[in-house]
Design a protein around this motif. Structure first.
Motif, PDB file in Angstrom:
ATOM      1  N   ARG A  49      -6.177   1.648  -6.425  1.00 10.66           N
ATOM      2  CA  ARG A  49      -6.563   2.549  -5.345  1.00 10.66           C
ATOM      3  C   ARG A  49      -7.647   1.944  -4.469  1.00 10.66           C
ATOM      4  O   ARG A  49      -7.823   2.357  -3.332  1.00 10.66           O
ATOM      5  N   GLU A  55       0.831  -1.204   0.000  1.00  7.53           N
ATOM      6  CA  GLU A  55       0.000   0.000   0.000  1.00  7.53           C
ATOM      7  C   GLU A  55       0.866   1.256   0.000  1.00  7.53           C
ATOM      8  O   GLU A  55       0.560   2.243  -0.674  1.00  7.53           O
ATOM      9  N   LYS A  56       1.963   1.207   0.727  1.00  7.64           N
ATOM     10  CA  LYS A  56       2.872   2.363   0.755  1.00  7.64           C
ATOM     11  C   LYS A  56       3.508   2.570  -0.619  1.00  7.64           C
ATOM     12  O   LYS A  56       3.642   3.704  -1.088  1.00  7.64           O
ATOM     13  N   LYS A  67       0.986   4.113  -2.938  1.00  8.47           N
ATOM     14  CA  LYS A  67       0.801   5.547  -2.680  1.00  8.47           C
ATOM     15  C   LYS A  67       1.909   6.363  -3.330  1.00  8.47           C
ATOM     16  O   LYS A  67       1.668   7.429  -3.920  1.00  8.47           O
ATOM     17  N   LYS A  68       3.141   5.872  -3.255  1.00 15.78           N
ATOM     18  CA  LYS A  68       4.245   6.575  -3.906  1.00 15.78           C
ATOM     19  C   LYS A  68       4.084   6.581  -5.423  1.00 15.78           C
ATOM     20  O   LYS A  68       4.373   7.577  -6.088  1.00 15.78           O
ATOM     21  N   LYS A  69       3.600   5.462  -5.960  1.00 16.96           N
ATOM     22  CA  LYS A  69       3.408   5.403  -7.408  1.00 16.96           C
ATOM     23  C   LYS A  69       2.348   6.387  -7.857  1.00 16.96           C
ATOM     24  O   LYS A  69       2.493   7.058  -8.889  1.00 16.96           O
ATOM     25  N   ARG A  70       1.260   6.506  -7.100  1.00 11.80           N
ATOM     26  CA  ARG A  70       0.227   7.477  -7.458  1.00 11.80           C
ATOM     27  C   ARG A  70       0.753   8.902  -7.355  1.00 11.80           C
ATOM     28  O   ARG A  70       0.416   9.770  -8.167  1.00 11.80           O
ATOM     29  N   GLY A  71       1.614   9.142  -6.370  1.00 10.29           N
ATOM     30  CA  GLY A  71       2.201  10.473  -6.255  1.00 10.29           C
ATOM     31  C   GLY A  71       3.074  10.821  -7.447  1.00 10.29           C
ATOM     32  O   GLY A  71       3.033  11.950  -7.959  1.00 10.29           O
ATOM     33  N   SER A 125       2.777  -2.399  -7.002  1.00  8.77           N
ATOM     34  CA  SER A 125       1.661  -1.468  -7.027  1.00  8.77           C
ATOM     35  C   SER A 125       0.354  -2.227  -6.877  1.00  8.77           C
ATOM     36  O   SER A 125       0.214  -3.371  -7.266  1.00  8.77           O
TER      37      SER A 125
END
Length: 666
Positions: free
Chosen positions: A631, A363-364, A367-371, A628
């Protein structure tokens, strides 16, 4: 007026065709190339540019010929498909001639690329065309050939060296010896191997060397020294194109270092007679000059390298007289095995699942990939502001300023939809957008990170597969499921457990240990709908626990399916449709093992083989490796699609061998 002269080509070779030894076994080692000279980097980039132009031209011509082939419906019926393909030039040899023509007609490609490279690029294009024209064993064809993209062009295939003619390499060749390399970078064997970042390029030997033959006058024959006399550090040499005037391209090779790497290098590099061919490969890396790092993929004749520990593990697994079954689905991989003769010993079960810590790490990483994706989108919008409209919030702010009589405020990053036509097609294609240097850097880092994550998953799958065969043996049976249908329901969620990668690695390890992973049709066996006693126990995909009202067996659904897979027999092992469930043996095993079997089906009786998170054994940058997830991960409460049966899947509807008649031993 003289008639136009037709060009003559060399005919077929009359000598017997050379065959690969060791039953055609080949293996590959990745050798990083130390390219630090700006002139060499520029020459490599131009070589890739020339080969990409050539491949794109051949792909474009092949696609046009394929379209003409399918359009000639009446001619194919009257003359035959083969005649139409010959007329259009849809063959391997015709595409090679097409590549030669493009190379000769251009004025600049011959400065960089050679005819041998053009031939092998055409062969790659033909492989894709043949998969579209001719169906495979299942009757399916691949889609219409397409032209690739520049950033996806990463491999220049080299030509195999001649094993019948001495010292004949027509494209990239590996020169030097492993002994000379170690002596050069260990100060004559006095220190440990230290390869500097900027490795010097070896020079071609000078002078004259004896040929080993006598001249007509009876004197020892001499010849000019060349690269075949080089016995120093390893290097990849390319002579360049036919019109090139820059001499040989010499690329120093770096031997991978680390735990177990020296033995692997000795396996591949100690005997130059096994070297078969070299492919030049590039990989994205933002910190490298030009954004690429280069590697030489050396193919050697013979089996790949296996460490002593791996060989011992496979030998022990081959001695295990056990039969096992595997049940794979989206959430876990379950394995249950029994002694082959069902006498003595105990059943063993294993579950491969994700722990809470691993899920949190995934999950972390997501989140970085979405950022990173949002940052790249903001950069694209800021650079191409005219192609996007204002968001609702930005439009309201602009309307308020207009009502108050204020000057309109410029928006650096518009947040609205992209400017499009009435049918929804963007007015400007995305490939026409201007991209900033920061966007390109972030895109390179994203591709580099994805490649690192993929390599880590493959390495983890290999370690898990070895632990599985060490506990359950190399003879396993698994349901023949099409994982592509799982992606239609769960998408990228499968990247958490990678069931397809685990099953593929398990298949390879079973063969390496002398066994086999056999696939059984889900239609003729229906393992999840049966009990070990032979009774049919219907369950929906939401039911994850098995409860039999006849024999009272209670256990996890996946472990029960895996246990039943161990008792699947085949009319033809190579045909999944001939699989049927031997309920007599499964009931016998249930009676023999009783409590031990129930314990194995309630939970895993062996520690889950979860290797530590570590980098793979290839030239991949060491960095944090995360995968990844979508969401909506952790928010969907859906059934596990562990047994889909798509169209054309092995095992068409028919009589269930295991169910007619029902067999209940009471």
């Amino acid at each position: 007026m003289q008639a136009a002269q037709t060009r003559k080509f060399r005919g077929k070779n009359k000598a017997p065709k050379w065959k690969k030894p060791n039953d055609g076994q080949v293996s590959v080692i990745v050798l990083p190339i130390a390219v630090t000279d700006p002139a060499d980097i520029d020459r490599l980039e131009k070589l890739y540019g020339a080969m990409w132009s050539l491949k794109w031209a051949v792909q474009r011509d092949a696609r046009a010929k394929v379209d003409a082939y399918w359009a000639a419906y009446h001619q194919r019926n009257e003359q035959g498909a083969k005649a139409v393909r010959q007329r259009l030039g849809l063959s391997r040899e015709a595409l090679e001639r097409c590549a030669y023509k493009h190379l000769e007609d251009s004025g600049h490609l011959k400065h960089h690329a050679s005819k041998a490279l053009a031939m092998h690029i055409a062969d790659e294009v033909w492989n894709g065309v043949s998969r579209h024209l001719f169906p495979d064993s299942t009757g399916h064809r691949f889609g219409r050939p397409k032209t690739g993209r520049w950033h996806d062009f990463t491999r220049i295939p080299g030509r195999a060296r001649s094993h019948t003619t001495e010292n004949k390499w027509e494209t990239f060749r590996l020169v030097g010896t492993l002994h000379g390399h170690t002596m050069a970078y260990t100060d004559g064997g006095q220190h440990t191997l230290m390869q500097p970042r900027q490795m010097p390029k070896p020079s071609i030997p000078e002078g004259r060397v004896p040929t080993g033959k006598l001249t007509v006058a009876g004197k020892p024959g001499m010849r000019k020294a060349n690269w075949w006399d080089h016995s120093g550090p390893l290097a990849v040499v390319f002579a360049g194109g036919p019109d090139g005037r820059r001499g040989d391209l010499v690329l120093p090779v770096r031997i991978p270092q680390g735990d177990g790497q020296w033995e692997r290098a000795q396996h591949f590099l100690s005997n130059p007679l096994t070297w078969h061919k070299v492919d030049l490969v590039r990989r994205r890396k933002a910190s490298a000059p030009g954004g690429w790092v280069y590697e030489a993929h050396l193919m050697a004749l013979g089996p790949g390298y296996s460490s002593t520990a791996v060989r011992e593990l496979r030998d022990r697994a081959a001695q295990l007289d056990r039969i096992g079954g595997v049940d794979g689905n989206v959430s876990n991989l379950s394995i249950v095995s029994f002694p082959a003769q069902l006498d003595g010993g105990n059943p063993v079960s294993t579950e491969i699942t994700l722990t809470a810590a691993e899920r949190a790490r995934l999950e972390k990483g997501a989140k970085k990939k979405r950022g990173r994706a949002r940052a790249m989108e903001r950069s694209r919008r800021a650079t191409n502001a005219a192609q996007y409209g204002l968001s609702k919030k930005q439009a309201k702010r602009a309307a308020r300023r207009a009502e108050k009589g204020l000057e309109p405020k410029s928006v650096a990053v518009p947040g609205g939809a992209r400017a499009a036509r009435s049918d929804g097609v963007p007015k400007q294609a995305f490939r026409r957008d201007r991209l900033s240097a920061n966007y390109r850097t972030q895109r390179t880092r994203q591709a580099e990170h994805a490649a690192s994550v993929a390599e880590h998953r493959r390495h983890r799958a290999r370690l898990v597969a070895r632990e599985i065969i060490a506990a359950h043996g190399p003879v396993l049976v698994i349901e023949d499921c099409d994982i592509r249908t799982w992606y239609q329901l769960w998408g990228k969620r499968l990247s958490q457990t990678t069931p397809g990668m685990l099953i593929s690695a398990l298949d390879i390890e079973c063969k390496a240990a002398g066994g086999r992973l056999v696939r059984a049709s889900t239609w003729s066996t229906a393992l999840s709908q049966h009990c070990l006693c032979g009774e049919r126990v219907r369950k929906t995909l939401r039911d994850r626990e098995h409860k039999c009202i006849v024999c009272g067996l209670v256990g996890k659904r996946d472990l029960v399916s895996a246990a039943l897979a161990a008792f699947v027999d085949f009319g033809d092992v190579d045909d999944p449709k001939t699989a049927y469930l031997d309920t007599t043996r499964s009931r016998h095993a249930q009676i023999v093992y009783a409590e031990a079997l129930e314990e194995a089906l309630r939970e895993s009786t062996t520690p889950s083989p979860k290797p530590p998170r570590r980098s793979g054994r290839v030239a991949v940058p060491r960095q944090r490796r995360e995968t990844s997830v979508p969401r909506t991960a952790g928010q969907r409460n859906r059934a596990t699609p562990d047994e889909p049966r798509p169209r054309g899947h092995a095992g068409a509807p028919g009589p269930r061998t295991a169910c007619s008649p029902q067999l209940t031993l009471w």
